[in-house]
Design an enzyme around this catalytic site. Structure first.
Site, PDB file in Angstrom:
ATOM      1  N   THR A 233       1.152  -0.956   0.010  1.00 58.15           N
ATOM      2  CA  THR A 233       0.204   0.361   0.281  1.00 58.15           C
ATOM      3  C   THR A 233       1.214   1.433   0.253  1.00 58.15           C
ATOM      4  O   THR A 233       0.310   2.410   0.525  1.00 58.15           O
ATOM      5  CB  THR A 233      -0.657   0.126   0.956  1.00 58.15           C
ATOM      6  OG1 THR A 233      -0.225  -0.409   2.471  1.00 58.15           O
ATOM      7  CG2 THR A 233      -2.191  -1.396   1.063  1.00 58.15           C
ATOM      8  N   SER A 234       2.118   1.242  -0.699  1.00 59.01           N
ATOM      9  CA  SER A 234       3.317   2.246  -0.669  1.00 59.01           C
ATOM     10  C   SER A 234       3.370   2.622  -1.696  1.00 59.01           C
ATOM     11  O   SER A 234       2.896   4.352  -1.627  1.00 59.01           O
ATOM     12  CB  SER A 234       4.501   1.925   0.160  1.00 59.01           C
ATOM     13  OG  SER A 234       4.364   1.524   1.745  1.00 59.01           O
ATOM     14  N   ARG A 235       4.200   2.522  -1.875  1.00 60.03           N
ATOM     15  CA  ARG A 235       4.597   2.778  -4.077  1.00 60.03           C
ATOM     16  C   ARG A 235       4.565   1.887  -4.366  1.00 60.03           C
ATOM     17  O   ARG A 235       5.423   0.685  -3.856  1.00 60.03           O
ATOM     18  CB  ARG A 235       5.317   3.773  -3.908  1.00 60.03           C
ATOM     19  CG  ARG A 235       5.385   5.148  -3.427  1.00 60.03           C
ATOM     20  CD  ARG A 235       5.140   5.898  -3.906  1.00 60.03           C
ATOM     21  NE  ARG A 235       4.224   7.849  -3.492  1.00 60.03           N
ATOM     22  CZ  ARG A 235       2.981   7.689  -2.407  1.00 60.03           C
ATOM     23  NH1 ARG A 235       2.014   6.268  -2.543  1.00 60.03           N
ATOM     24  NH2 ARG A 235       2.838   9.020  -2.288  1.00 60.03           N
ATOM     25  N   GLU A 264       0.686   3.185 -12.267  1.00 60.40           N
ATOM     26  CA  GLU A 264      -0.259   3.919 -12.170  1.00 60.40           C
ATOM     27  C   GLU A 264      -1.376   5.227 -12.741  1.00 60.40           C
ATOM     28  O   GLU A 264      -2.275   6.123 -13.135  1.00 60.40           O
ATOM     29  CB  GLU A 264      -0.738   3.810  -9.979  1.00 60.40           C
ATOM     30  CG  GLU A 264      -0.193   4.758  -9.300  1.00 60.40           C
ATOM     31  CD  GLU A 264      -0.502   4.657  -8.289  1.00 60.40           C
ATOM     32  OE1 GLU A 264      -0.543   3.511  -8.162  1.00 60.40           O
ATOM     33  OE2 GLU A 264      -0.769   5.913  -7.644  1.00 60.40           O
ATOM     34  N   HIS A 296      -5.116   3.277  -5.105  1.00 64.26           N
ATOM     35  CA  HIS A 296      -4.770   4.360  -4.660  1.00 64.26           C
ATOM     36  C   HIS A 296      -5.600   4.553  -3.728  1.00 64.26           C
ATOM     37  O   HIS A 296      -5.768   6.071  -3.579  1.00 64.26           O
ATOM     38  CB  HIS A 296      -3.613   5.299  -5.393  1.00 64.26           C
ATOM     39  CG  HIS A 296      -2.960   5.553  -4.341  1.00 64.26           C
ATOM     40  ND1 HIS A 296      -1.106   5.625  -4.850  1.00 64.26           N
ATOM     41  CD2 HIS A 296      -2.670   6.138  -3.280  1.00 64.26           C
ATOM     42  CE1 HIS A 296      -0.527   6.091  -3.907  1.00 64.26           C
ATOM     43  NE2 HIS A 296      -1.405   6.291  -2.593  1.00 64.26           N
ATOM     44  N   PHE A 299      -5.669   6.140   1.563  1.00 64.32           N
ATOM     45  CA  PHE A 299      -5.568   7.344   1.666  1.00 64.32           C
ATOM     46  C   PHE A 299      -7.435   8.152   2.699  1.00 64.32           C
ATOM     47  O   PHE A 299      -7.528   8.801   3.187  1.00 64.32           O
ATOM     48  CB  PHE A 299      -4.982   8.853   1.720  1.00 64.32           C
ATOM     49  CG  PHE A 299      -5.749   8.978  -0.204  1.00 64.32           C
ATOM     50  CD1 PHE A 299      -5.411   8.333  -1.311  1.00 64.32           C
ATOM     51  CD2 PHE A 299      -6.279  10.297  -0.094  1.00 64.32           C
ATOM     52  CE1 PHE A 299      -6.139   8.550  -1.864  1.00 64.32           C
ATOM     53  CE2 PHE A 299      -6.405  11.276  -0.956  1.00 64.32           C
ATOM     54  CZ  PHE A 299      -6.696  10.048  -2.361  1.00 64.32           C
TER      55      PHE A 299
END
Ligand code: NAI
Length: 335
Positions: A233-235, A264, A296, A299
């Protein structure tokens, strides 16, 4: 201060406008992402506000310098999409939102793990079609399994705490971790190889840097347990996607859950349902039953959007008033 807000979505407008009530800055909401093709749109503004997939490299930054822009306000925590060395040379400052809601990302990480494990996305589809069979939905108990958390910053710690709540054995790796914080959570730090070797679930929570680019490659995949679950879930750039596809197809990696993807920026945050997707890798991933992709959205909670908007506004306002702000990226982020 007149701010060009790139990649604006309806929710950005709603939350930024709400936070702006007490500041009264002027926003120009632009749907376009900021990149080489759209760089001329920066002219006429004092600052730009950008998100994770805007690409601020040489041409964009030079145009910004020429247009007299002095601040890039990132409405996110990560900053791998900005050429920080060049921004520094051109005297353009970069502010970010260092911590808005690590729990939002940690909880989404849990959602990916649990969905992949118990296959609730498949069960939902089946039940809608009156298929009440359980074949193919077999999962595993989380209790007693070993999870490896790579990166023990805000999100990594929040994730480790949640996983401890499942009575899992939590191993962690972070070359720069704060030992006191780690002790407080009660987890064990181990060398990366040991983590790969022992974990049933590996979850990535470190930033994308030159050191971490493609840290998950053919070699690291090989050292993982057969059937392991990998979560990112980071990059996207942390993972060599092609190597991961090979490992999944070979039946070595057991599950993949990702909220981020290396390519992405050409796909995420847009409705592409009427288009033919040209990206072969994401098509391959989607064809595999043990892969779960979200676009993504880690957040994306009300609390996180509120915090992002409030900090972004505070950054812009403080910079406008004083020429600096407390959330400027320090030189040690890129030197
Ligand atoms: P943070 O800066 O608080 O923590 C990152 C941690 O990674 C630090 O403790 C650092 O020491 C560690 N680290 C650095 N290099 C490492 C390496 N080579 N190996 C292992 N650990 C290493 O960052 P935060 O807020 O916890 O964010 C973590 C990641 O989550 C970032 O990549 C960020 O971009 C991403 N993120 C994703 C979101 C989403 O919506 N999916 C939302 C917010 C953040």
């Amino acid at each position: 201060m007149y701010v060009a807000v790139f990649g604006s979505k309806p929710y950005d407008v709603e939350y930024l406008d709400r936070a702006n009530r007490q500041y009264g800055l002027k926003f120009n909401y632009l749907k376009a992402q900021l990149n080489e093709e759209t760089r001329e749109l920066v002219r006429g503004h004092d600052a730009v506000c950008v998100f994770v997939n805007d690409k601020l490299d040489q041409l964009v930054l030079e145009t910004m310098a020429d247009a007299g822009i002095r601040l890039i306000a990132l409405r996110c925590a990560g900053f791998n999409n900005v050429n920080l060395r060049l921004a520094d040379k051109l005297d353009i400052k970069v502010a970010r939102v260092p911590a808005y809601s690590p729990e939002a990302v940690a909880e989404h990480t849990l959602a990916l793990i649990l969905t992949l494990n118990r296959k609730t996305h498949k069960a939902w589809n089946r039940i809608r079609e009156n298929n009440f069979s359980l074949n193919g939905l077999l999962g595993f108990n989380m209790i007693g399994k070993t999870v490896g958390v790579v990166g023990l910053g805000r999100v990594g710690i929040a994730t480790a705490k949640l996983l401890k709540g499942f009575n899992m054995n939590v191993l962690a790796y972070d070359p720069f971790s704060d030992e006191l914080a780690v002790k407080a959570v009660g987890i064990k730090t181990v060398p990366l190889q040991e983590l790969y070797h022992n974990a049933d679930i590996i979850t990535l929570h470190c930033p994308l840097t030159d050191d971490t680019f493609h840290m998950i490659d053919a070699e690291s995949l090989e050292s993982m347990k057969p059937g392991a679950m990998l979560i990112n879930t980071s990059r996207g750039g942390l993972i060599d996607t092609q190597a991961v596809i090979c490992s999944l197809k070979a039946g070595h990696l057991g599950y993949l859950g990702v909220d981020v993807y290396e390519q992405e920026s050409d796909l995420f945050f847009e409705d592409m349902s009427e288009q033919i997707i040209q990206d072969e890798m994401i098509q391959s991933l989607q064809s595999l039953h043990n892969v779960l992709i979200t676009g993504h959205q880690g957040f994306f909670t009300r609390e996180a959007l509120t915090a992002i908007a409030e900090t972004t506004l505070a950054n812009l306002y403080e910079f406008d008033q004083t020429g600096t702000c407390k959330n400027l990226l320090a030189k040690n982020c890129f030197l």
